[in-house]
Structure formats: C-alpha cells, structure tokens
Design a protein around this motif. Structure first.
Motif, PDB file in Angstrom:
ATOM      1  N   LEU A  82       0.910  -1.270  -0.107  1.00 27.66           N
ATOM      2  CA  LEU A  82       0.095  -0.025  -0.098  1.00 27.66           C
ATOM      3  C   LEU A  82       1.012   1.217   0.069  1.00 27.66           C
ATOM      4  O   LEU A  82       0.432   2.302  -0.660  1.00 27.66           O
ATOM      5  CB  LEU A  82      -0.927   0.079   1.188  1.00 27.66           C
ATOM      6  N   SER A  83       2.076   1.173   0.741  1.00 27.21           N
ATOM      7  CA  SER A  83       2.930   2.363   0.829  1.00 27.21           C
ATOM      8  C   SER A  83       3.532   2.395  -0.706  1.00 27.21           C
ATOM      9  O   SER A  83       3.654   3.693  -0.933  1.00 27.21           O
ATOM     10  CB  SER A  83       3.713   2.312   1.860  1.00 27.21           C
ATOM     11  N   ALA A  84       3.764   1.530  -1.317  1.00 26.68           N
ATOM     12  CA  ALA A  84       4.400   1.596  -2.513  1.00 26.68           C
ATOM     13  C   ALA A  84       3.428   2.305  -3.642  1.00 26.68           C
ATOM     14  O   ALA A  84       3.711   3.008  -4.383  1.00 26.68           O
ATOM     15  CB  ALA A  84       4.721   0.272  -3.160  1.00 26.68           C
ATOM     16  N   LEU A  85       2.039   1.932  -3.601  1.00 29.94           N
ATOM     17  CA  LEU A  85       1.153   2.480  -4.346  1.00 29.94           C
ATOM     18  C   LEU A  85       0.996   3.880  -4.205  1.00 29.94           C
ATOM     19  O   LEU A  85       0.843   4.577  -5.000  1.00 29.94           O
ATOM     20  CB  LEU A  85      -0.269   1.559  -4.185  1.00 29.94           C
ATOM     21  N   ALA A  86       0.851   4.189  -2.735  1.00 28.56           N
ATOM     22  CA  ALA A  86       0.566   5.533  -2.269  1.00 28.56           C
ATOM     23  C   ALA A  86       1.622   6.558  -2.753  1.00 28.56           C
ATOM     24  O   ALA A  86       1.565   7.531  -3.357  1.00 28.56           O
ATOM     25  CB  ALA A  86       0.331   5.739  -0.888  1.00 28.56           C
ATOM     26  N   VAL A  87       2.896   5.951  -2.643  1.00 25.55           N
ATOM     27  CA  VAL A  87       4.054   7.055  -3.020  1.00 25.55           C
ATOM     28  C   VAL A  87       4.191   7.008  -4.533  1.00 25.55           C
ATOM     29  O   VAL A  87       4.442   8.040  -4.888  1.00 25.55           O
ATOM     30  CB  VAL A  87       5.241   6.283  -2.414  1.00 25.55           C
ATOM     31  N   LEU A  88       3.879   6.097  -5.097  1.00 28.12           N
ATOM     32  CA  LEU A  88       3.892   6.006  -6.711  1.00 28.12           C
ATOM     33  C   LEU A  88       2.802   6.919  -7.358  1.00 28.12           C
ATOM     34  O   LEU A  88       2.734   7.871  -8.058  1.00 28.12           O
ATOM     35  CB  LEU A  88       3.558   4.615  -7.489  1.00 28.12           C
ATOM     36  N   GLU A  89       1.579   6.962  -6.799  1.00 27.98           N
ATOM     37  CA  GLU A  89       0.857   8.106  -6.932  1.00 27.98           C
ATOM     38  C   GLU A  89       0.941   9.401  -6.664  1.00 27.98           C
ATOM     39  O   GLU A  89       0.659  10.330  -7.561  1.00 27.98           O
ATOM     40  CB  GLU A  89      -0.856   7.572  -6.240  1.00 27.98           C
ATOM     41  N   ALA A  90       1.693   9.699  -5.759  1.00 31.60           N
ATOM     42  CA  ALA A  90       2.047  10.880  -5.314  1.00 31.60           C
ATOM     43  C   ALA A  90       3.261  11.395  -6.081  1.00 31.60           C
ATOM     44  O   ALA A  90       3.562  12.516  -6.355  1.00 31.60           O
ATOM     45  CB  ALA A  90       2.589  11.055  -3.810  1.00 31.60           C
ATOM     46  N   GLU A  91       4.080  10.545  -6.238  1.00 27.59           N
ATOM     47  CA  GLU A  91       5.623  11.027  -6.925  1.00 27.59           C
ATOM     48  C   GLU A  91       5.495  10.868  -8.541  1.00 27.59           C
ATOM     49  O   GLU A  91       6.256  11.730  -9.103  1.00 27.59           O
ATOM     50  CB  GLU A  91       6.621  10.163  -6.439  1.00 27.59           C
ATOM     51  N   ALA A  94       5.162  14.228 -10.409  1.00 27.88           N
ATOM     52  CA  ALA A  94       5.993  15.410 -10.018  1.00 27.88           C
ATOM     53  C   ALA A  94       7.079  15.288 -10.514  1.00 27.88           C
ATOM     54  O   ALA A  94       7.782  14.214 -11.205  1.00 27.88           O
ATOM     55  CB  ALA A  94       6.430  14.938  -8.217  1.00 27.88           C
ATOM     56  N   PRO A  95       7.578  16.674 -11.009  1.00 21.76           N
ATOM     57  CA  PRO A  95       8.872  16.773 -11.892  1.00 21.76           C
ATOM     58  C   PRO A  95      10.117  16.185 -10.825  1.00 21.76           C
ATOM     59  O   PRO A  95      10.071  16.613  -9.744  1.00 21.76           O
ATOM     60  CB  PRO A  95       8.812  18.281 -12.055  1.00 21.76           C
ATOM     61  N   HIS A  96      11.166  15.982 -11.420  1.00 22.23           N
ATOM     62  CA  HIS A  96      12.251  15.635 -10.719  1.00 22.23           C
ATOM     63  C   HIS A  96      12.126  14.503  -9.900  1.00 22.23           C
ATOM     64  O   HIS A  96      13.152  14.076  -9.045  1.00 22.23           O
ATOM     65  CB  HIS A  96      12.917  16.908 -10.360  1.00 22.23           C
ATOM     66  N   GLY A 117      17.157   2.513   4.043  1.00 25.82           N
ATOM     67  CA  GLY A 117      17.353   4.210   3.583  1.00 25.82           C
ATOM     68  C   GLY A 117      18.422   4.125   2.941  1.00 25.82           C
ATOM     69  O   GLY A 117      19.524   5.017   3.379  1.00 25.82           O
ATOM     70  N   PHE A 118      18.836   3.761   1.774  1.00 23.06           N
ATOM     71  CA  PHE A 118      19.829   3.823   0.740  1.00 23.06           C
ATOM     72  C   PHE A 118      19.871   5.247   0.287  1.00 23.06           C
ATOM     73  O   PHE A 118      21.044   5.834  -0.016  1.00 23.06           O
ATOM     74  CB  PHE A 118      20.088   2.907  -0.207  1.00 23.06           C
ATOM     75  N   GLY A 119      18.785   5.855   0.180  1.00 21.20           N
ATOM     76  CA  GLY A 119      18.888   7.293  -0.399  1.00 21.20           C
ATOM     77  C   GLY A 119      18.782   7.460  -1.814  1.00 21.20           C
ATOM     78  O   GLY A 119      19.014   8.490  -2.523  1.00 21.20           O
ATOM     79  N   ASP A 120      18.867   6.157  -2.685  1.00 19.54           N
ATOM     80  CA  ASP A 120      18.802   6.233  -4.024  1.00 19.54           C
ATOM     81  C   ASP A 120      17.324   6.639  -4.723  1.00 19.54           C
ATOM     82  O   ASP A 120      17.396   7.299  -5.806  1.00 19.54           O
ATOM     83  CB  ASP A 120      18.886   4.834  -4.661  1.00 19.54           C
ATOM     84  N   PHE A 121      16.449   6.610  -3.912  1.00 16.15           N
ATOM     85  CA  PHE A 121      14.750   6.993  -4.175  1.00 16.15           C
ATOM     86  C   PHE A 121      14.417   8.039  -2.877  1.00 16.15           C
ATOM     87  O   PHE A 121      14.211   7.369  -1.852  1.00 16.15           O
ATOM     88  CB  PHE A 121      13.938   5.938  -4.365  1.00 16.15           C
ATOM     89  N   VAL A 122      14.186   9.115  -3.196  1.00 21.06           N
ATOM     90  CA  VAL A 122      13.758  10.020  -2.219  1.00 21.06           C
ATOM     91  C   VAL A 122      12.492  10.695  -2.656  1.00 21.06           C
ATOM     92  O   VAL A 122      12.378  11.289  -3.831  1.00 21.06           O
ATOM     93  CB  VAL A 122      14.704  11.133  -1.699  1.00 21.06           C
ATOM     94  N   PRO A 123      11.189  10.740  -1.815  1.00 20.89           N
ATOM     95  CA  PRO A 123      10.047  11.384  -2.300  1.00 20.89           C
ATOM     96  C   PRO A 123      10.351  12.829  -2.317  1.00 20.89           C
ATOM     97  O   PRO A 123      11.113  13.468  -1.376  1.00 20.89           O
ATOM     98  CB  PRO A 123       9.075  10.864  -1.319  1.00 20.89           C
ATOM     99  N   VAL A 124       9.915  13.624  -3.219  1.00 26.98           N
ATOM    100  CA  VAL A 124       9.862  15.112  -3.416  1.00 26.98           C
ATOM    101  C   VAL A 124       8.704  15.671  -3.083  1.00 26.98           C
ATOM    102  O   VAL A 124       8.747  17.119  -3.040  1.00 26.98           O
ATOM    103  CB  VAL A 124      10.630  15.248  -4.808  1.00 26.98           C
ATOM    104  N   THR A 125       7.565  15.160  -2.957  1.00 24.72           N
ATOM    105  CA  THR A 125       6.400  15.642  -2.689  1.00 24.72           C
ATOM    106  C   THR A 125       5.901  15.604  -1.445  1.00 24.72           C
ATOM    107  O   THR A 125       6.612  14.785  -0.577  1.00 24.72           O
ATOM    108  CB  THR A 125       5.228  15.109  -3.431  1.00 24.72           C
ATOM    109  N   VAL A 126       5.255  16.505  -0.888  1.00 24.97           N
ATOM    110  CA  VAL A 126       4.512  16.605   0.415  1.00 24.97           C
ATOM    111  C   VAL A 126       3.890  15.377   0.734  1.00 24.97           C
ATOM    112  O   VAL A 126       4.087  14.665   1.872  1.00 24.97           O
ATOM    113  CB  VAL A 126       3.634  17.732   0.866  1.00 24.97           C
ATOM    114  N   ARG A 129       6.331  12.280   0.959  1.00 22.11           N
ATOM    115  CA  ARG A 129       7.187  12.504   2.299  1.00 22.11           C
ATOM    116  C   ARG A 129       6.193  11.943   3.708  1.00 22.11           C
ATOM    117  O   ARG A 129       6.681  11.342   4.447  1.00 22.11           O
ATOM    118  CB  ARG A 129       7.556  13.771   2.690  1.00 22.11           C
ATOM    119  N   VAL A 130       4.984  12.321   3.649  1.00 22.56           N
ATOM    120  CA  VAL A 130       4.010  11.878   4.714  1.00 22.56           C
ATOM    121  C   VAL A 130       3.863  10.507   4.585  1.00 22.56           C
ATOM    122  O   VAL A 130       3.891   9.900   5.778  1.00 22.56           O
ATOM    123  CB  VAL A 130       2.569  12.725   4.400  1.00 22.56           C
ATOM    124  N   VAL A 131       3.935  10.047   3.603  1.00 25.51           N
ATOM    125  CA  VAL A 131       3.571   8.516   3.544  1.00 25.51           C
ATOM    126  C   VAL A 131       5.069   7.840   3.952  1.00 25.51           C
ATOM    127  O   VAL A 131       5.071   6.881   4.713  1.00 25.51           O
ATOM    128  CB  VAL A 131       3.689   8.093   1.955  1.00 25.51           C
TER     129      VAL A 131
END
Length: 206
Positions: A82-91, A94-96, A117-126, A129-131
């Motif tokens: 569910l988190s993957a679906l939510a972050v994909l919908e949000a990100e 989004a540009p960049h 947290g490797f840091g290779d993928f980081v959410p850029v939208t609010v 980040r909430v997810v």
C-alpha cells in the motif's frame, strides 16, 4: 510493462484453451481475467500472497507465536504494498521525481520499512514524504514486534531443552529409587528366609 502484460495474457489464454471445462475454469479465474484485461492493475496480482497467508494461518494458527508471525508477515507485505502504491501515486506526476514506476516504489518501500534508507529514491512531494514518515514509524514498530517474537521463540526453545533434560533426570531418579526399593525387598526376603544369619552374610550360613 506491455511485455509483461502480454505474457500474462498469453498464459491466461493458454490455460483457458487447455481447460477441460472452460466455463467453470473461467468463472474460477475471474480475478486473473480482470487483471489481464486491466494491465495497469497488474500490481494487484500481489494480493494472491494473502491467500498463502490464509493457508498458513490455518496450519500454524494453533500456536500464539505462529499467529503473531503470520500477522507480522501479512502486515509487512500489506504495508509495503500500500505504501508503494501511495508513494507512486504521489510521486509519478511530480517533476524531478525518481519514483516513476511500481518496481521503484516497491524498492523504496522495502528499504524504508526496514529503516535501511539507501537514499537512491527519495520522495520530493509533501504527500510522498507523509507516506514515508508513516512507513518509517510502522517499520520501527514491526522491527520491535519481530525482535520480541524471535526472543520469545528462543526462550521457548531453551525451556523445551531444559524440560527434556529435567524429564530425563526425573526418569533416572525414579529408576534408581525403584532399584533401591527392589534391593530392600530382596534383603528383607533374605532375612525372612534365614533369620539367624547376621546382616550381610550369605543365606544358609551361620
């Protein structure tokens, strides 16, 4: 994506053609039909995992730790999915954003829930980040539950070993007590058979 969808579609059609009762087979695989018909919902095929969880629940559900393990695994998979679906919908729009497909979203969710947290993928939208924050908190809770369950299992294994050793010791003591009792009975019978013999002398001698 379309290549994977084509493989699923071909697999579905082949199984349908080879089925003896095609109507019954089709009615029994409506979910597969809808997943093939709606390629953008292919990630929902992961929901088949919960059928496995139901089977495991019936097999191991009698033990408390078994139920906890099943719930933890099921909750972890559901949370990641569910988190993957939510972050994909949000990100995705989004540009960049680096999270633009379901595979990247799953990878991000796995490394976040395990607090790597490797840091290779980081959410850029609010929203993303909430997810992420919610997933981190839930991940810490799951790690605690897993650690507690593992510790409980180890303690139970040690208790089982100690109980087995205690039973063996009690069995040996019981055997020794029975042997001593048998010797006392035999000695008493010898005394009755030869009451004039001193203690410790063989029967028939005075």
């Amino acid at each position: 994506m379309w290549g994977s969808w084509g493989l699923f579609a071909v697999d579905f059609l082949i199984k349908l053609v080879l089925a003896e009762d095609r109507a019954r087979w089709f009615l029994g695989h409506l979910i597969d039909f809808f997943l093939v018909a709606l390629p953008f919902l292919q990630p929902l095929r992961l929901l088949r995992v919960f059928t496995l969880f139901a089977v495991m629940q019936r097999i191991f559900g009698k033990a408390l730790r078994g139920r906890i393990a099943i719930y933890v695994v099921g909750s972890s998979v559901l949370l990641v999915f569910l988190s993957a679906l939510a972050v994909l919908e949000a990100e995705r729009p989004a540009p960049h954003s680096k999270i633009t497909n379901f595979g990247d979203a799953i990878w991000w969710a796995c490394e976040t829930v395990t607090t790597v947290g490797f840091g290779d993928f980081v959410p850029v939208t609010v929203e993303g980040r909430v997810v992420a924050v919610g997933l981190m908190v839930c991940g810490l809770a799951l790690v605690g539950v897993i650690a507690a369950t593992l510790a409980s299992w180890l303690i139970a294994q040690v208790s089982i070993v100690e109980e087995v050793e205690a039973q063996e010791t009690r069995a040996e003591l019981t055997e020794l007590i029975e042997m001593v009792g048998a010797l006392r009975v035999e000695l008493a019978q010898l005394k009755i058979a030869n009451p004039s013999a001193p203690d410790g002398s063989p029967p028939g001698r005075s």
